[in-house]
Write a protein that holds these residues in place. Structure first.
Motif, mmCIF file in Angstrom:
data_model
loop_
_atom_site.group_PDB
_atom_site.id
_atom_site.type_symbol
_atom_site.label_atom_id
_atom_site.label_comp_id
_atom_site.label_asym_id
_atom_site.label_seq_id
_atom_site.Cartn_x
_atom_site.Cartn_y
_atom_site.Cartn_z
ATOM 1 N N UNK A 1 -0.773 -11.508 25.038
ATOM 2 C CA UNK A 1 0.065 -12.589 25.580
ATOM 3 C C UNK A 1 1.515 -12.477 25.123
ATOM 4 N N UNK A 2 1.861 -11.347 24.502
ATOM 5 C CA UNK A 2 3.259 -11.111 24.140
ATOM 6 C C UNK A 2 3.670 -11.594 22.778
ATOM 7 N N UNK A 3 2.720 -12.024 21.952
ATOM 8 C CA UNK A 3 3.047 -12.491 20.622
ATOM 9 C C UNK A 3 2.993 -11.370 19.596
ATOM 10 N N UNK A 4 3.358 -11.697 18.363
ATOM 11 C CA UNK A 4 3.350 -10.727 17.272
ATOM 12 C C UNK A 4 2.264 -11.101 16.276
ATOM 13 N N UNK A 5 1.289 -10.205 16.141
ATOM 14 C CA UNK A 5 0.169 -10.467 15.247
ATOM 15 C C UNK A 5 0.549 -10.140 13.813
ATOM 16 N N UNK A 6 -0.044 -10.849 12.847
ATOM 17 C CA UNK A 6 0.240 -10.532 11.439
ATOM 18 C C UNK A 6 -0.276 -9.147 11.079
ATOM 19 N N UNK A 7 0.389 -8.493 10.172
ATOM 20 C CA UNK A 7 0.004 -7.155 9.751
ATOM 21 C C UNK A 7 -0.999 -7.229 8.593
ATOM 22 N N UNK A 8 -1.708 -6.117 8.384
ATOM 23 C CA UNK A 8 -2.590 -6.015 7.229
ATOM 24 C C UNK A 8 -3.924 -6.693 7.412
ATOM 25 N N UNK A 9 -4.647 -6.337 8.484
ATOM 26 C CA UNK A 9 -5.952 -6.948 8.725
ATOM 27 C C UNK A 9 -6.907 -6.713 7.563
ATOM 28 N N UNK A 10 -6.817 -5.550 6.923
ATOM 29 C CA UNK A 10 -7.703 -5.259 5.808
ATOM 30 C C UNK A 10 -7.499 -6.255 4.670
ATOM 31 N N UNK A 11 -6.229 -6.576 4.393
ATOM 32 C CA UNK A 11 -5.956 -7.518 3.318
ATOM 33 C C UNK A 11 -6.439 -8.927 3.659
ATOM 34 N N UNK A 12 -6.322 -9.298 4.939
ATOM 35 C CA UNK A 12 -6.766 -10.622 5.359
ATOM 36 C C UNK A 12 -8.281 -10.703 5.466
ATOM 37 N N UNK A 13 -8.928 -9.581 5.704
ATOM 38 C CA UNK A 13 -10.374 -9.581 5.908
ATOM 39 C C UNK A 13 -11.154 -9.642 4.613
ATOM 40 N N UNK A 14 -10.635 -9.058 3.548
ATOM 41 C CA UNK A 14 -11.370 -8.966 2.297
ATOM 42 C C UNK A 14 -11.474 -10.295 1.579
ATOM 43 N N UNK A 15 -12.642 -10.577 1.010
ATOM 44 C CA UNK A 15 -12.890 -11.805 0.270
ATOM 45 C C UNK A 15 -13.349 -11.456 -1.143
ATOM 46 N N UNK A 16 -13.329 -12.440 -2.014
ATOM 47 C CA UNK A 16 -13.762 -12.227 -3.392
ATOM 48 C C UNK A 16 -14.578 -13.407 -3.868
ATOM 49 N N UNK A 17 -15.396 -13.133 -4.883
ATOM 50 C CA UNK A 17 -16.121 -14.213 -5.514
ATOM 51 C C UNK A 17 -15.228 -14.959 -6.474
ATOM 52 N N UNK A 18 -15.354 -16.264 -6.501
ATOM 53 C CA UNK A 18 -14.572 -17.096 -7.411
ATOM 54 C C UNK A 18 -15.432 -17.411 -8.623
ATOM 55 N N UNK A 19 -15.016 -17.026 -9.828
ATOM 56 C CA UNK A 19 -15.820 -17.296 -11.017
ATOM 57 C C UNK A 19 -15.899 -18.781 -11.315
ATOM 58 N N UNK A 20 -16.984 -19.174 -11.901
ATOM 59 C CA UNK A 20 -17.212 -20.597 -12.172
ATOM 60 C C UNK A 20 -16.204 -21.177 -13.139
#
Length: 511
Positions: free
Chosen positions: A137-156
């Motif tokens: 649609x002519x917009x600009x997508x954010x870069x770095x899908x790998x960085x946005x895709x990765x998740x981490x566990x949050x320690x208690x």
């Protein structure tokens, strides 16, 4: 179309069950084990806290929606649905985290291999679809899908979400609260070691509560941006306009969010109370909202005001006990109706205000702030008779005869053009330190919402909380008080909005 009684709500819950069946994980409860209990058992383990059952309380993923600043209108519907899928993916992964504690205890790589890695693959595919939709649609997508895709566990044992917050008098109250809680045996570490009173196992914990009488005065509820200042003062536009829309006597609730997840049933994954507009659900168009009934006494106000419900975790099932947004998403116990719901609009310290445009959408606070951080957090918890003392990352324990208070002051500067933005935030802002609106924004009436609840005070015993209450939340947010938020869609008719502006600018108090 609107939900005006419990029978109607039940029908909508059944629709949500059908639409969100992919979220159901069998017929059992959400959690098989108490997360905080298992999270604290091996706190001194030398294994990686990100990959051990003893160290991981929840899952933290980048908030993709907040990175989107250039989404063409033609792509927004599709992008919003994909963003809702990202939320669903995190929820599914969190439920798997909670349900596999035994397997995690025997395999230090289980969380990474069986939960976080598959989640990253799903998120990568979804983010790719978002980027492609924007580009087409002519917009600009954010870069770095790998960085946005990765998740981490949050320690208690991560620091409390509110630590380090400053600029608005909140440090003193929070530091005092944390110290006091530890003196009483319910500090962050102790509460997590010994479990919590969360009815469904995913919070709240003892460390999430604070005796309001032990909090230092903070000057009252803030308005809350980086500067922490309320919008109005004793100069500029000093009037007020109060609209009386009830306390949701109609029990008009659903787990949708038409602002952030239009067209997605159970897009919020927690229940909202709605006052004002009676037709707000995920599928409501602006035309539907404009034509709807309203619970407001002033029939010129068809605006929609909505916030997550407050529940007491009393072991009782409410109507949504087996439904998405309710029990299936870890939101359990009896829903509390507010005893008071004050909706007031105020002015600006330095200037007159201008009329809000029809269908203007404003979200304040962040439903994901426990893992997102404090950039968009906006919480004020207190008790009647103690409202000069505010908590941001604690629920208050109120003395006998005092009621719980939730106060929310909305953004009051508007870009003058847009009724919404790609991330639902950048079209509005809080006032600057000098009380003016920056970046060429215009001052609009500031909505201030004050909710009061008559609820028995929780008790802290041996590091556990009994008779807890909590706001509904996404499952992975552990029902933290910092996740409280509030939503507004303007549907004042033109004449009534003009009256609001005239009252505020002329210094009158109207309703």
């Amino acid at each position: 179309m609107g939900r005006t009684n419990r029978k109607r709500r039940s029908t909508l819950a059944n629709r949500a069950i059908a639409a969100s069946a992919a979220l159901a994980l069998g017929g059992g409860g959400l959690l098989a084990a108490n997360i905080y209990a298992s999270a604290g058992e091996g706190k001194n383990s030398t294994q990686n806290a990100q990959t051990t059952a003893a160290g991981v309380a929840t899952i933290k993923c980048p908030d993709v929606g907040q990175q989107l600043t250039d989404v063409p209108r033609g792509a927004r519907a599709g992008v919003d649905k994909e963003l809702a899928k990202l939320d669903q993916q995190v929820t599914e992964a969190y439920k798997r985290l909670a349900d596999t504690r035994q397997a995690q205890a025997g395999d230090s790589s289980y969380v990474n291999n069986a939960i976080l890695s598959p989640l990253k693959s799903k998120r990568t595919a979804t983010i790719d679809r978002i980027n492609n939709s924007i580009k087409r649609k002519g917009g600009k997508a954010p870069q770095g899908a790998d960085q946005l895709a990765g998740c981490e566990g949050v320690p208690a044992d991560q620091p409390a979400a509110g630590e380090g917050q400053g600029g608005n008098g909140q440090d003193q109250g929070q530091d005092n609260g944390q110290d006091q809680g530890q003196d009483q045996g319910n500090g962050q570490d102790q509460g997590q070691d010994q479990g919590n009173g969360g009815q469904d196992g995913n919070g709240p914990a003892a460390a999430d509560f604070q005796d309001i009488t032990q909090v230092q005065p903070t000057g009252g509820a803030k308005g809350v941006g980086p500067n922490g200042l309320p919008a109005n003062g004793d100069s500029g536009s000093t009037g007020t306009f109060t609209t009386n829309c009830g306390t949701n006597e109609n029990e008009n609730r659903n787990s949708d969010n038409v602002i952030v997840a239009p067209g997605v049933s159970n897009g919020a994954q927690h229940q909202h109370d709605y006052v004002g507009n009676q037709d707000n659900d995920a599928f409501a168009s602006d035309q539907d909202l404009a034509a709807a009934d309203t619970s407001c006494q002033n029939q010129g106000d068809k605006s929609s005001y909505f916030w997550p419900v407050l529940r007491v975790q009393d072991g009782q099932d409410d109507i949504d006990a087996n439904a998405p947004g309710g029990g299936q998403d870890g939101n359990v116990g009896t829903i509390l109706q507010a005893s008071e719901a004050q909706l007031k609009f105020v002015g600006n310290q330095k200037s007159d205000v201008v009329a809000m445009p029809t269908a203007l959408r404003i979200i304040t606070g962040d439903a994901k702030s426990f893992v997102n951080g404090l950039a968009n957090a906006n919480t004020n918890w207190s008790c009647t008779g103690f409202e000069d003392r505010q908590l941001t990352d604690k629920y208050p324990i109120c003395p006998e005869g005092s009621s719980v208070v939730r106060t929310t002051n909305f953004q009051s500067c508007w870009d003058g053009q847009n009724i919404d933005s790609a991330n639902h935030r950048t079209h509005v802002s809080f006032v600057q330190a000098d009380g003016t609106c920056g970046n060429g924004f215009q001052a609009i009436p500031q909505l201030q919402v004050r909710l009061v609840y008559d609820v028995d005070a929780p008790q802290i015993q041996n590091g556990q909380v009994q008779n807890a209450f909590a706001v509904d939340s996404f499952p992975d947010q552990l029902h933290k008080p910092i996740t409280d938020h509030n939503d507004f869609i303007n549907f004042f008719d033109e004449n009534t909005m003009n009256q609001v502006v005239d009252c505020i600018n002329s210094g009158q108090d109207c309703q």
